[in-house]
Scaffold this motif. Sequence first.
Motif, short mmCIF file in Angstrom:
data_model
loop_
_atom_site.label_atom_id
_atom_site.label_comp_id
_atom_site.label_asym_id
_atom_site.label_seq_id
_atom_site.Cartn_x
_atom_site.Cartn_y
_atom_site.Cartn_z
N UNK A 215 -30.61 8.92 6.52
CA UNK A 215 -31.36 7.68 6.72
C UNK A 215 -32.82 8.01 7.03
N UNK A 216 -33.75 7.43 6.30
CA UNK A 216 -35.18 7.67 6.57
C UNK A 216 -35.72 8.94 5.94
N UNK A 217 -34.92 9.60 5.09
CA UNK A 217 -35.38 10.87 4.51
C UNK A 217 -36.19 10.66 3.24
N UNK A 218 -36.96 11.71 2.90
CA UNK A 218 -37.75 11.73 1.66
C UNK A 218 -37.34 12.97 0.87
N UNK A 219 -37.03 12.78 -0.41
CA UNK A 219 -36.70 13.89 -1.30
C UNK A 219 -37.68 13.81 -2.47
N UNK A 220 -38.40 14.89 -2.74
CA UNK A 220 -39.37 14.88 -3.83
C UNK A 220 -38.94 15.89 -4.89
N UNK A 221 -38.78 15.41 -6.13
CA UNK A 221 -38.46 16.30 -7.26
C UNK A 221 -39.73 16.44 -8.09
N UNK A 222 -40.09 17.69 -8.46
CA UNK A 222 -41.33 17.84 -9.22
C UNK A 222 -41.27 19.08 -10.11
N UNK B 255 -37.15 18.47 0.59
CA UNK B 255 -36.43 17.49 1.40
C UNK B 255 -37.07 17.37 2.79
N UNK B 256 -37.40 16.16 3.20
CA UNK B 256 -37.96 15.92 4.54
C UNK B 256 -37.05 14.93 5.28
N UNK B 257 -36.27 15.41 6.27
CA UNK B 257 -35.45 14.47 7.03
C UNK B 257 -36.35 13.66 7.97
N UNK B 258 -35.89 12.50 8.40
CA UNK B 258 -36.64 11.66 9.37
C UNK B 258 -38.09 11.44 8.97
N UNK B 259 -38.33 11.24 7.70
CA UNK B 259 -39.69 10.89 7.25
C UNK B 259 -40.06 9.53 7.87
N UNK C 79 -34.44 7.21 1.30
CA UNK C 79 -33.10 6.67 1.55
C UNK C 79 -33.03 5.94 2.88
N UNK C 80 -32.38 4.77 2.86
CA UNK C 80 -32.12 4.00 4.09
C UNK C 80 -30.65 3.61 4.11
#
Length: 221
Positions: free
Chosen positions: A180-187, A39-43, A156-157
């Motif tokens: 808002x503006x976050x990136x979540x990567x599932x792998x 999880x990366x907030x404020x991407x 997400x926005x």
Amino acid sequence: MSGSLVFGVTRPTGREVNQQTLFRESEHSLLVRDGAVEYTPSFFSLPESEALFHELLETTPWEEDEVVFFGQRRKLSRKVAWMGDAGFTYSYSGTSKTASRWTPPLMLVKERVERRTDHRFNSCLLNLYHDGSEGMGWHSDDEKTLGRNPVIASVSFGAERIFKLKHRKSKEVVSVLLEQGSLLVMKGETQHHWVHTMPKTKKVSNPRINLTFRLFVGSPS
Ligand SMILES: O=C(O)CCC(=O)C(=O)O
Ligand SMILES: [Mn+2]
């Protein structure tokens, strides 16, 4: 010692694991096992996120989503769009969609996500949740055409919403607030061992747009 020391990271795993896999897949993972979710907030910055929310809202060819429930087609209030490199057809819950071409704001987001993840994506499923009365039930993104261990990048926005993952066997639940503006990567093996959901909530009255970037590896059907 109860944990295993991996490049300075102590993990209370209690079992033999491939150290390189653990380091690569789990160093920043929200999951302690059986997959990796980062999880990366404020991407995207707040001004970027607000501008992209409005551009995506206006330029996306939104459609009413539908599911097949006990043999009956039912329309959902959540809106969806399916975008991609070419005329992909994506099948799920007994319905199928053909990809529309990338719009400029979506292409901008895709390129930023590809640079960060060092991964290429050829399609994106967009969801528009008007408020907290709309959500998505438990599922995994395990379509055969995504290959064995897909990388799914979710941006997400708009309104913040809780996202949950549940382990299929142990039933443990991991929750994360998707800002808002976050990136979540599932792998990794995440889609085999975990299901995920966007629960409905009475606490949210604002809309949210979610983009999940995916790479089709097989011939889409
Ligand atoms: O809205 C979300 O964050 C979840 C979306 C999702 O799981 C999906 O599109 O498969
Ligand atoms: Mn999903």
